[in-house]
Scaffold this motif. Structure first.
Motif, PDB file in Angstrom:
ATOM      1  N   SER A  91       0.839  -1.200   0.000  1.00 53.25           N
ATOM      2  CA  SER A  91       0.000   0.000   0.000  1.00 53.25           C
ATOM      3  C   SER A  91       0.872   1.247   0.000  1.00 53.25           C
ATOM      4  O   SER A  91       0.555   2.249  -0.627  1.00 53.25           O
ATOM      5  CB  SER A  91      -0.913   0.006   1.228  1.00 53.25           C
ATOM      6  N   TYR A  92       1.981   1.159   0.728  1.00 47.39           N
ATOM      7  CA  TYR A  92       2.867   2.310   0.848  1.00 47.39           C
ATOM      8  C   TYR A  92       3.490   2.664  -0.493  1.00 47.39           C
ATOM      9  O   TYR A  92       3.522   3.823  -0.897  1.00 47.39           O
ATOM     10  CB  TYR A  92       3.944   2.002   1.885  1.00 47.39           C
ATOM     11  N   TYR A  93       3.948   1.646  -1.209  1.00 46.84           N
ATOM     12  CA  TYR A  93       4.613   1.898  -2.479  1.00 46.84           C
ATOM     13  C   TYR A  93       3.629   2.178  -3.614  1.00 46.84           C
ATOM     14  O   TYR A  93       3.836   3.054  -4.440  1.00 46.84           O
ATOM     15  CB  TYR A  93       5.467   0.696  -2.871  1.00 46.84           C
ATOM     16  N   PHE A  94       2.575   1.404  -3.663  1.00 43.30           N
ATOM     17  CA  PHE A  94       1.707   1.481  -4.836  1.00 43.30           C
ATOM     18  C   PHE A  94       0.354   2.117  -4.549  1.00 43.30           C
ATOM     19  O   PHE A  94      -0.396   2.385  -5.468  1.00 43.30           O
ATOM     20  CB  PHE A  94       1.522   0.079  -5.419  1.00 43.30           C
ATOM     21  N   GLY A  95       0.042   2.320  -3.277  1.00 40.05           N
ATOM     22  CA  GLY A  95      -1.206   2.983  -2.939  1.00 40.05           C
ATOM     23  C   GLY A  95      -2.316   2.011  -2.620  1.00 40.05           C
ATOM     24  O   GLY A  95      -3.043   2.181  -1.657  1.00 40.05           O
ATOM     25  N   SER A  96      -2.438   0.991  -3.449  1.00 42.92           N
ATOM     26  CA  SER A  96      -3.471  -0.013  -3.220  1.00 42.92           C
ATOM     27  C   SER A  96      -3.145  -1.243  -4.047  1.00 42.92           C
ATOM     28  O   SER A  96      -2.260  -1.218  -4.908  1.00 42.92           O
ATOM     29  CB  SER A  96      -4.853   0.521  -3.598  1.00 42.92           C
ATOM     30  N   LYS A  97      -3.870  -2.282  -3.767  1.00 41.57           N
ATOM     31  CA  LYS A  97      -3.668  -3.520  -4.518  1.00 41.57           C
ATOM     32  C   LYS A  97      -3.994  -3.278  -5.995  1.00 41.57           C
ATOM     33  O   LYS A  97      -3.303  -3.768  -6.888  1.00 41.57           O
ATOM     34  CB  LYS A  97      -4.597  -4.590  -3.929  1.00 41.57           C
ATOM     35  N   GLU A  98      -5.046  -2.551  -6.221  1.00 41.07           N
ATOM     36  CA  GLU A  98      -5.475  -2.218  -7.576  1.00 41.07           C
ATOM     37  C   GLU A  98      -4.365  -1.479  -8.324  1.00 41.07           C
ATOM     38  O   GLU A  98      -4.061  -1.795  -9.482  1.00 41.07           O
ATOM     39  CB  GLU A  98      -6.712  -1.316  -7.477  1.00 41.07           C
ATOM     40  N   ARG A  99      -3.793  -0.518  -7.654  1.00 36.65           N
ATOM     41  CA  ARG A  99      -2.746   0.280  -8.306  1.00 36.65           C
ATOM     42  C   ARG A  99      -1.477  -0.532  -8.515  1.00 36.65           C
ATOM     43  O   ARG A  99      -0.690  -0.242  -9.408  1.00 36.65           O
ATOM     44  CB  ARG A  99      -2.460   1.525  -7.472  1.00 36.65           C
ATOM     45  N   LEU A 100      -1.287  -1.531  -7.673  1.00 30.89           N
ATOM     46  CA  LEU A 100      -0.172  -2.450  -7.893  1.00 30.89           C
ATOM     47  C   LEU A 100      -0.359  -3.152  -9.225  1.00 30.89           C
ATOM     48  O   LEU A 100       0.596  -3.313  -9.993  1.00 30.89           O
ATOM     49  CB  LEU A 100      -0.117  -3.472  -6.751  1.00 30.89           C
ATOM     50  N   LEU A 101      -1.590  -3.539  -9.508  1.00 28.38           N
ATOM     51  CA  LEU A 101      -1.872  -4.198 -10.788  1.00 28.38           C
ATOM     52  C   LEU A 101      -1.588  -3.260 -11.954  1.00 28.38           C
ATOM     53  O   LEU A 101      -0.955  -3.644 -12.941  1.00 28.38           O
ATOM     54  CB  LEU A 101      -3.335  -4.671 -10.808  1.00 28.38           C
ATOM     55  N   GLU A 102      -2.039  -2.029 -11.814  1.00 35.58           N
ATOM     56  CA  GLU A 102      -1.757  -1.039 -12.868  1.00 35.58           C
ATOM     57  C   GLU A 102      -0.267  -0.924 -13.132  1.00 35.58           C
ATOM     58  O   GLU A 102       0.191  -0.940 -14.287  1.00 35.58           O
ATOM     59  CB  GLU A 102      -2.282   0.342 -12.454  1.00 35.58           C
ATOM     60  N   ALA A 103       0.489  -0.801 -12.040  1.00 38.98           N
ATOM     61  CA  ALA A 103       1.935  -0.660 -12.177  1.00 38.98           C
ATOM     62  C   ALA A 103       2.525  -1.885 -12.850  1.00 38.98           C
ATOM     63  O   ALA A 103       3.428  -1.783 -13.686  1.00 38.98           O
ATOM     64  CB  ALA A 103       2.568  -0.460 -10.796  1.00 38.98           C
ATOM     65  N   LEU A 104       1.984  -3.030 -12.486  1.00 44.19           N
ATOM     66  CA  LEU A 104       2.479  -4.285 -13.053  1.00 44.19           C
ATOM     67  C   LEU A 104       2.275  -4.325 -14.563  1.00 44.19           C
ATOM     68  O   LEU A 104       3.150  -4.769 -15.322  1.00 44.19           O
ATOM     69  CB  LEU A 104       1.747  -5.451 -12.372  1.00 44.19           C
ATOM     70  N   ILE A 105       1.123  -3.854 -14.993  1.00 45.64           N
ATOM     71  CA  ILE A 105       0.836  -3.843 -16.428  1.00 45.64           C
ATOM     72  C   ILE A 105       1.863  -3.004 -17.174  1.00 45.64           C
ATOM     73  O   ILE A 105       2.481  -3.456 -18.135  1.00 45.64           O
ATOM     74  CB  ILE A 105      -0.576  -3.271 -16.674  1.00 45.64           C
TER      75      ILE A 105
END
Lengths: 217, 217, 217, 217
Positions: free
Chosen positions: D54-68
């Motif tokens: 959460s700290y790095y990416f903001g949320s699990k959802e945003r982690l997915l965005e970053a991953l894409i």
DNA sequence: AATGAATGAGTGTTCATTCAT
DNA sequence: CATGAATGAACACTCATTCAT
């Protein structure tokens, strides 16, 4: 499926466990505030599973709503009864003050939370129920004072909506600064403190309101 | 390493950034309560680093302590000045009420938090400072009323410590139920609300206290 | 006590409520995935008690198993019928493709879940049933193509197991990227999208497979 | 204050730990799906604190965005390079297929998640990035095929947008049914499976597309 | 045969605080 | 002197499942 799905909450069904939760919630909310109280705290003190609160009430917020309704219904009733009684204006006001002080004193927890939390956040839902209560109370006060005015006992230039703030506000401020007054007035036990409220403080408020209503400036 | 390690906080040094934090903290505490306000909120609004609060004040709790001291010093001063003034007893009490209402109105945020939070939790440290303030205030009130009693203007059977609860309590209750009274009294803007406090509400409190102090029951 | 305790699930008895649950489950699984769908969701949409799913199917996992069996039986039958038909090889392959596209299109929900969920987790039990289906399907395809090879119509260097991936994979990829192709090909309604699949996409797959099977490189 | 607050995510800064998280996330998402993977799983496997995601990416959802974004940028580049190369149409298409199969094979995890999750839920944000990628890819394919048509090598009645589904779909379907084909084709090790993809499956897709593009029906 | 009540485990997220730099 | 990075603990809430009736 879920025990609570009625949004009006007027006909909320309260079983033993729900009541247990509500009582614990009141205690903890009043001690630590709404935000300061966690569902974990409540479940631990009420000795119920942590999921029960959400299960029974839907959410922490809705628990507060339920608590309001649960705790404010009695005061409303007492005021309505008072209106029917056949008393002298001053007596009626004195009894009104007694009802307020006793009623709030009994539920001191919830009222403290109500006044603070409800105005502080956007707890709209909860607030509506409370606002309705206040409107009802004001109407009762209005009627009692108007009766006294019609009988020529009370002054006519009273701003009635400001009476309640003086009654409740005085009590509240006293209660909110409990430990200060305990030390100041040497009220060593909980009982002595409560007794002081029921006698001296109540009398002070009654004197104050009577003076305001009766004597010309 | 840490700038603040003095526990008394009496000689706290306030640089610009600290003041900025205190101002923001007051605003947010009053809006959302102590628990409801996160250090993140404060740091974001004050546009400072999140670690600064702990760095400057030691902890969130100690930030509250600092806030109390920072905000209560002025009222104390005003009351002391009032004591020196040469006024008729009733006039003096009226001015006392004005000082209270104005002083608290200005710092409404912090006072609301104080009354609620301090009595609610075991914030002993913070409480001591606040208790001292209240004792000082009470002494001022005591002196003013005794002066009036000596001049034969005020009744002698007054319980002086209950005067402050009526003054402050009335104001507080009105302010705590802001939105209720805004609707009821048709006070459409913030300005109208504040104006109502400064005129009608202040006058109501003054009338109330005068009636209580002057007229025999 | 529990109605279902047969692990093979071959002779599962489906009453109306079970079918209702299965239909809802398919819809929701396809919309939100297996993990993304809660038993609460299913019970709410199917208007049954939340305990019914566990009661009828044993667990959420076993509900998926039942869903597979329920939804894959028809395709198997159709393929077996096709084998008996007397058609030219190319015609037979074309019809095979039609059966696949239609069959999967009808049950698009379940197939999507199947392909994704089954390979993703260790849903061994569910997988076995699905693997059997795939083996059967492959055998049908094998027979059809071998027939065509024997008649000298199809090339002999075909890797038959890779035919199905091309047929189904093309359809799937198109369907999985539904909204992308809806925009690209200006397919404004659900109907238009489905119609495009039944005409253009099916034809594209038929052309592709025919080209692969017939023409020498 | 927070490391990530850029909404475009185009210039996301990736330190070692972020990359570590992304790699673990890809692995787990591909194995257990997005919903099926918990932040706790990720943090455990990546040996980082649970709050870091959460700290790095903001949320699990945003982690997915970053991953894409992290995983799709390379494919895009390779396709653009291919366009510049001077090759015969058929060779160019073959190389295109190679790039697709290799590119997706390397990132098989993320692509599987992408296709399933993005179309399944309303992950609008994530989807936009992916749609853009698909549009870019389609354009590359379009250009390559048009070149072949202009040289008279490819048929002119091709529906170009359906080419990609056949290429990727075939690969995907094969990969999604990994264990089925492992057993069927006796591919005992991971290496053998991957090798089969790089040789036989790639060749099959190349043959298929060539047949479709070159031979008249 | 069917279900309302209940629960422990787990979810994603936010918290105040610490610490190396 | 100041702060970005990091963290463990706690948060409200939802989960699939169980079980007494």
């Amino acid at each position: 499926m879920y025990p609570i799905r009625n949004t009006t909450m007027s006909n909320i069904e309260l079983n033993d466990k729900k009541i247990q939760i509500l009582e614990v919630a009141e205690k903890l909310f009043s001690e630590k505030g709404f935000e300061g109280t966690s569902i974990r705290d409540i479940s631990k003190h009420a000795k119920i599973n942590i999921a029960m609160v959400s299960y029974y009430f839907g959410s922490k917020e809705r628990l507060l709503e339920a608590l309001i309704l649960y705790k404010t219904s009695d005061l409303k009733l007492q005021l309505e009864n008072l209106l029917q009684e056949n008393l002298e204006p001053v007596e009626k006001v004195n009894k009104l003050i007694e009802i307020y002080v006793n009623g709030i004193c009994l539920n001191k927890g919830i009222y403290r939370v109500l006044h603070f939390e409800l105005n502080t956040k956007k707890r709209e839902k909860s607030m509506i129920a409370f606002t309705e209560l206040k409107k009802g109370n004001l109407k009762s006060v209005e009627r009692i004072i108007t009766q006294g005015q019609e009988k020529g006992v009370f002054r006519k230039d009273i701003i009635i909506p400001l009476i309640t703030p003086t009654i409740i506000g005085t009590f509240f401020h006293f209660h909110m600064n409990k430990s200060f007054f305990e030390e100041l007035l040497d009220l060593k036990t909980e009982e002595m403190f409560n007794n002081y409220i029921k006698t001296s403080l109540t009398k002070h408020i009654q004197q104050t309101i009577k003076a305001l209503l009766v004597y010309e400036n």
